[in-house]
Each structure stands twice: as C-alpha cells, then as structure tokens.
Design a protein around this motif. Structure first.
Motif, PDB file in Angstrom:
ATOM      1  N   ARG A 233     -15.251 -86.987  33.016  1.00  0.00           N
ATOM      2  CA  ARG A 233     -16.502 -86.837  33.733  1.00  0.00           C
ATOM      3  C   ARG A 233     -17.218 -88.177  33.868  1.00  0.00           C
ATOM      4  NH1 ARG A 233     -15.360 -83.707  29.810  1.00  0.00           N
ATOM      5  NH2 ARG A 233     -15.189 -81.464  30.012  1.00  0.00           N
ATOM      6  N   ASP A 234     -18.143 -88.264  34.830  1.00  0.00           N
ATOM      7  CA  ASP A 234     -18.976 -89.461  34.936  1.00  0.00           C
ATOM      8  C   ASP A 234     -20.092 -89.379  33.888  1.00  0.00           C
ATOM      9  OD1 ASP A 234     -21.022 -87.816  35.944  1.00  0.00           O
ATOM     10  OD2 ASP A 234     -20.927 -88.640  37.969  1.00  0.00           O
ATOM     11  N   ALA A 235     -20.997 -90.342  33.905  1.00  0.00           N
ATOM     12  CA  ALA A 235     -22.058 -90.407  32.900  1.00  0.00           C
ATOM     13  C   ALA A 235     -22.974 -89.187  32.927  1.00  0.00           C
ATOM     14  CB  ALA A 235     -22.874 -91.676  33.104  1.00  0.00           C
ATOM     15  N   ASP A 236     -23.026 -88.484  34.050  1.00  0.00           N
ATOM     16  CA  ASP A 236     -23.849 -87.286  34.174  1.00  0.00           C
ATOM     17  C   ASP A 236     -23.079 -86.006  33.867  1.00  0.00           C
ATOM     18  OD1 ASP A 236     -26.191 -88.689  34.961  1.00  0.00           O
ATOM     19  OD2 ASP A 236     -25.399 -88.840  37.001  1.00  0.00           O
ATOM     20  N   GLY A 237     -21.814 -86.148  33.439  1.00  0.00           N
ATOM     21  CA  GLY A 237     -21.006 -84.975  33.120  1.00  0.00           C
ATOM     22  C   GLY A 237     -20.375 -84.320  34.321  1.00  0.00           C
ATOM     23  N   LEU A 238     -20.292 -85.059  35.428  1.00  0.00           N
ATOM     24  CA  LEU A 238     -19.799 -84.489  36.684  1.00  0.00           C
ATOM     25  C   LEU A 238     -18.432 -85.034  37.067  1.00  0.00           C
ATOM     26  CD1 LEU A 238     -23.128 -84.761  38.693  1.00  0.00           C
ATOM     27  CD2 LEU A 238     -22.193 -82.717  37.571  1.00  0.00           C
ATOM     28  N   VAL A 239     -17.712 -84.221  37.824  1.00  0.00           N
ATOM     29  CA  VAL A 239     -16.406 -84.587  38.369  1.00  0.00           C
ATOM     30  C   VAL A 239     -16.468 -84.332  39.876  1.00  0.00           C
ATOM     31  CG1 VAL A 239     -13.920 -84.079  38.319  1.00  0.00           C
ATOM     32  CG2 VAL A 239     -15.272 -83.873  36.226  1.00  0.00           C
ATOM     33  N   PRO A 240     -15.998 -85.293  40.705  1.00  0.00           N
ATOM     34  CA  PRO A 240     -15.971 -85.028  42.145  1.00  0.00           C
ATOM     35  C   PRO A 240     -14.965 -83.918  42.468  1.00  0.00           C
ATOM     36  CG  PRO A 240     -14.942 -87.147  41.665  1.00  0.00           C
ATOM     37  CD  PRO A 240     -15.493 -86.621  40.382  1.00  0.00           C
ATOM     38  N   ALA A 241     -15.358 -83.061  43.396  1.00  0.00           N
ATOM     39  CA  ALA A 241     -14.510 -81.945  43.802  1.00  0.00           C
ATOM     40  C   ALA A 241     -14.327 -81.995  45.316  1.00  0.00           C
ATOM     41  CB  ALA A 241     -15.130 -80.617  43.385  1.00  0.00           C
TER      42      ALA A 241
ATOM     43  N   TRP B 108     -19.811 -81.904  43.767  1.00  0.00           N
ATOM     44  CA  TRP B 108     -19.748 -82.284  42.358  1.00  0.00           C
ATOM     45  C   TRP B 108     -19.739 -81.039  41.495  1.00  0.00           C
ATOM     46  CZ3 TRP B 108     -18.951 -87.275  41.146  1.00  0.00           C
ATOM     47  CH2 TRP B 108     -19.169 -88.200  42.162  1.00  0.00           C
ATOM     48  N   MET B 109     -18.908 -81.064  40.454  1.00  0.00           N
ATOM     49  CA  MET B 109     -18.840 -79.948  39.516  1.00  0.00           C
ATOM     50  C   MET B 109     -18.982 -80.457  38.100  1.00  0.00           C
ATOM     51  SD  MET B 109     -15.735 -77.539  40.879  1.00  0.00           S
ATOM     52  CE  MET B 109     -15.748 -76.816  42.507  1.00  0.00           C
ATOM     53  N   ASP B 110     -19.672 -79.668  37.282  1.00  0.00           N
ATOM     54  CA  ASP B 110     -19.633 -79.860  35.844  1.00  0.00           C
ATOM     55  C   ASP B 110     -18.760 -78.735  35.286  1.00  0.00           C
ATOM     56  OD1 ASP B 110     -21.247 -77.592  35.882  1.00  0.00           O
ATOM     57  OD2 ASP B 110     -22.945 -78.550  34.892  1.00  0.00           O
ATOM     58  N   ASP B 111     -18.702 -78.616  33.971  1.00  0.00           N
ATOM     59  CA  ASP B 111     -17.845 -77.602  33.359  1.00  0.00           C
ATOM     60  C   ASP B 111     -18.202 -76.194  33.835  1.00  0.00           C
ATOM     61  OD1 ASP B 111     -17.110 -79.911  31.977  1.00  0.00           O
ATOM     62  OD2 ASP B 111     -16.946 -78.887  30.059  1.00  0.00           O
ATOM     63  N   GLU B 112     -19.495 -75.898  33.895  1.00  0.00           N
ATOM     64  CA  GLU B 112     -19.920 -74.556  34.284  1.00  0.00           C
ATOM     65  C   GLU B 112     -19.603 -74.273  35.751  1.00  0.00           C
ATOM     66  OE1 GLU B 112     -21.324 -70.693  34.096  1.00  0.00           O
ATOM     67  OE2 GLU B 112     -20.662 -72.057  32.513  1.00  0.00           O
ATOM     68  N   ALA B 113     -19.819 -75.248  36.623  1.00  0.00           N
ATOM     69  CA  ALA B 113     -19.499 -75.053  38.041  1.00  0.00           C
ATOM     70  C   ALA B 113     -18.004 -74.795  38.222  1.00  0.00           C
ATOM     71  CB  ALA B 113     -19.938 -76.252  38.863  1.00  0.00           C
TER      72      ALA B 113
ATOM     73  N   ALA C 298      -6.760 -77.652  41.501  1.00  0.00           N
ATOM     74  CA  ALA C 298      -5.875 -78.572  40.786  1.00  0.00           C
ATOM     75  C   ALA C 298      -6.659 -79.807  40.360  1.00  0.00           C
ATOM     76  CB  ALA C 298      -4.703 -78.989  41.685  1.00  0.00           C
ATOM     77  N   LEU C 299      -6.196 -80.412  39.281  1.00  0.00           N
ATOM     78  CA  LEU C 299      -6.720 -81.703  38.852  1.00  0.00           C
ATOM     79  C   LEU C 299      -5.776 -82.787  39.319  1.00  0.00           C
ATOM     80  CD1 LEU C 299      -7.694 -80.923  35.147  1.00  0.00           C
ATOM     81  CD2 LEU C 299      -9.189 -81.002  37.143  1.00  0.00           C
ATOM     82  N   ASP C 300      -6.322 -83.973  39.613  1.00  0.00           N
ATOM     83  CA  ASP C 300      -5.438 -85.088  39.940  1.00  0.00           C
ATOM     84  C   ASP C 300      -4.797 -85.611  38.651  1.00  0.00           C
ATOM     85  OD1 ASP C 300      -7.495 -86.579  38.746  1.00  0.00           O
ATOM     86  OD2 ASP C 300      -7.442 -88.128  40.285  1.00  0.00           O
ATOM     87  N   CYS C 301      -3.934 -86.613  38.783  1.00  0.00           N
ATOM     88  CA  CYS C 301      -3.145 -87.104  37.658  1.00  0.00           C
ATOM     89  C   CYS C 301      -3.995 -87.667  36.526  1.00  0.00           C
ATOM     90  CB  CYS C 301      -2.127 -88.142  38.133  1.00  0.00           C
ATOM     91  SG  CYS C 301      -2.900 -89.563  38.947  1.00  0.00           S
ATOM     92  N   ASP C 302      -5.206 -88.144  36.835  1.00  0.00           N
ATOM     93  CA  ASP C 302      -6.097 -88.693  35.812  1.00  0.00           C
ATOM     94  C   ASP C 302      -7.109 -87.673  35.306  1.00  0.00           C
ATOM     95  OD1 ASP C 302      -4.989 -91.299  36.010  1.00  0.00           O
ATOM     96  OD2 ASP C 302      -6.228 -91.690  37.779  1.00  0.00           O
ATOM     97  N   ALA C 303      -7.125 -86.498  35.883  1.00  0.00           N
ATOM     98  CA  ALA C 303      -8.077 -85.436  35.548  1.00  0.00           C
ATOM     99  C   ALA C 303      -9.522 -85.879  35.775  1.00  0.00           C
ATOM    100  CB  ALA C 303      -7.870 -84.924  34.121  1.00  0.00           C
ATOM    101  N   ASP C 304      -9.705 -86.768  36.786  1.00  0.00           N
ATOM    102  CA  ASP C 304     -11.069 -87.204  37.101  1.00  0.00           C
ATOM    103  C   ASP C 304     -11.505 -86.790  38.505  1.00  0.00           C
ATOM    104  OD1 ASP C 304      -9.608 -89.001  38.633  1.00  0.00           O
ATOM    105  OD2 ASP C 304     -10.469 -90.782  37.710  1.00  0.00           O
ATOM    106  N   THR C 305     -10.702 -85.966  39.163  1.00  0.00           N
ATOM    107  CA  THR C 305     -11.036 -85.413  40.470  1.00  0.00           C
ATOM    108  C   THR C 305     -10.425 -84.017  40.564  1.00  0.00           C
ATOM    109  OG1 THR C 305     -10.977 -87.619  41.452  1.00  0.00           O
ATOM    110  CG2 THR C 305     -10.915 -85.770  42.974  1.00  0.00           C
ATOM    111  N   ILE C 306     -11.185 -83.108  41.166  1.00  0.00           N
ATOM    112  CA  ILE C 306     -10.736 -81.729  41.350  1.00  0.00           C
ATOM    113  C   ILE C 306     -10.440 -81.519  42.836  1.00  0.00           C
ATOM    114  CG2 ILE C 306     -11.415 -79.297  41.182  1.00  0.00           C
ATOM    115  CD1 ILE C 306     -13.455 -80.281  38.976  1.00  0.00           C
ATOM    116  N   LEU C 307      -9.304 -80.898  43.128  1.00  0.00           N
ATOM    117  CA  LEU C 307      -8.965 -80.509  44.493  1.00  0.00           C
ATOM    118  C   LEU C 307      -9.034 -78.989  44.572  1.00  0.00           C
ATOM    119  CD1 LEU C 307      -7.966 -81.126  47.368  1.00  0.00           C
ATOM    120  CD2 LEU C 307      -5.628 -80.956  46.471  1.00  0.00           C
ATOM    121  N   VAL C 308      -9.929 -78.508  45.440  1.00  0.00           N
ATOM    122  CA  VAL C 308     -10.070 -77.070  45.628  1.00  0.00           C
ATOM    123  C   VAL C 308      -9.597 -76.743  47.037  1.00  0.00           C
ATOM    124  CG1 VAL C 308     -11.622 -75.093  45.499  1.00  0.00           C
ATOM    125  CG2 VAL C 308     -12.126 -77.141  44.160  1.00  0.00           C
TER     126      VAL C 308
END
Length: 122
Positions: free
Chosen positions: A21-29, A44-49, A86-96
């Motif tokens: 996640r970034d400093a705000d706990g978010l991952v680009p989706a 942007w998604m956090d764990d709950e989103a 799906a997560l990308d190879c680094d698990a820092d981006t989500i593909l929906v």
C-alpha cells in the motif's frame, strides 16, 4: 480511515499480507472491460474496499477527496459488475475486470483515457 488503519476489515489475511500500500494505505485499482480489454478507469482501494469488491461483486473504491467509500454506479447507475480480480506481480496494483454499464468516467465518457492523448516523440 483507510488501509491498515481500518482494523475492522474482513479482508482475507493472506491477501492483506501480500498488498503493498501507499502511505495512506491505498492501492491503485485499474478497472478493465472484461471482454474487450478496454481500460476504463483507475480508482483507489484499501483493504475494506477490496474486501467489499470481492464479496459483493460490485466495485467499491475509496474516495481520496471525500474520504469515504463509494460503490461505482450507486448514484449514476453506471455499475461495474466484477468478473475477476488480480494482483500484479508486485502486489501493488489491483486489476479488476468488470462488465461496465454505461460510461465509466465521471465526465460521461466510456473511459477516462480517451480525451487527452499525449504526443510521442518521432
């Protein structure tokens, strides 16, 4: 309150442990039309989103400007039905991969990426 700061998230701990996640706990989706491959938008998604997206079949995002969750299509009717995540190879981006009803962009266009093509050096 976003990301790891959301202790009430029911996201599978194995998935949560992988996310970067970034400093705000978010991952680009990235939302992509499942059958054509068309890139529709970035949210942007956090764990709950992410948990809500995985369990409801509708894309839920975190609004950085409003500081609240929003489900794509709840006010506009332009729903994103989730087909796969799906997560990308680094698990820092989500593909929906979604089935988009109507425009994906808040400007009313099908995609957020059709209005401002940048010139390439020749």
């Amino acid at each position: 309150m976003t990301g790891n700061a959301c202790p009430s998230s029911a996201l599978d701990p194995a998935i949560a442990a992988r996310l970067k996640r970034d400093a705000d706990g978010l991952v680009p989706a990235i939302a992509q039309q499942y059958d054509t491959g068309e890139v529709l938008m970035l949210g942007w998604m956090d764990d709950e989103a992410l948990h809500r997206t995985l369990t409801t079949g509708r894309c839920t995002y975190w609004s950085r400007s409003r500081q609240e969750y929003w489900v794509k299509g709840d006010t506009s009717g332009h729903v994103q039905q989730v087909k796969s995540v799906a997560l990308d190879c680094d698990a820092d981006t989500i593909l929906v991969k979604v089935d988009q009803t109507g425009p994906a962009c808040h400007t009313g266009t099908r995609t957020c990426f059709d209005a401002d093509s940048l010139p390439l050096a020749q």
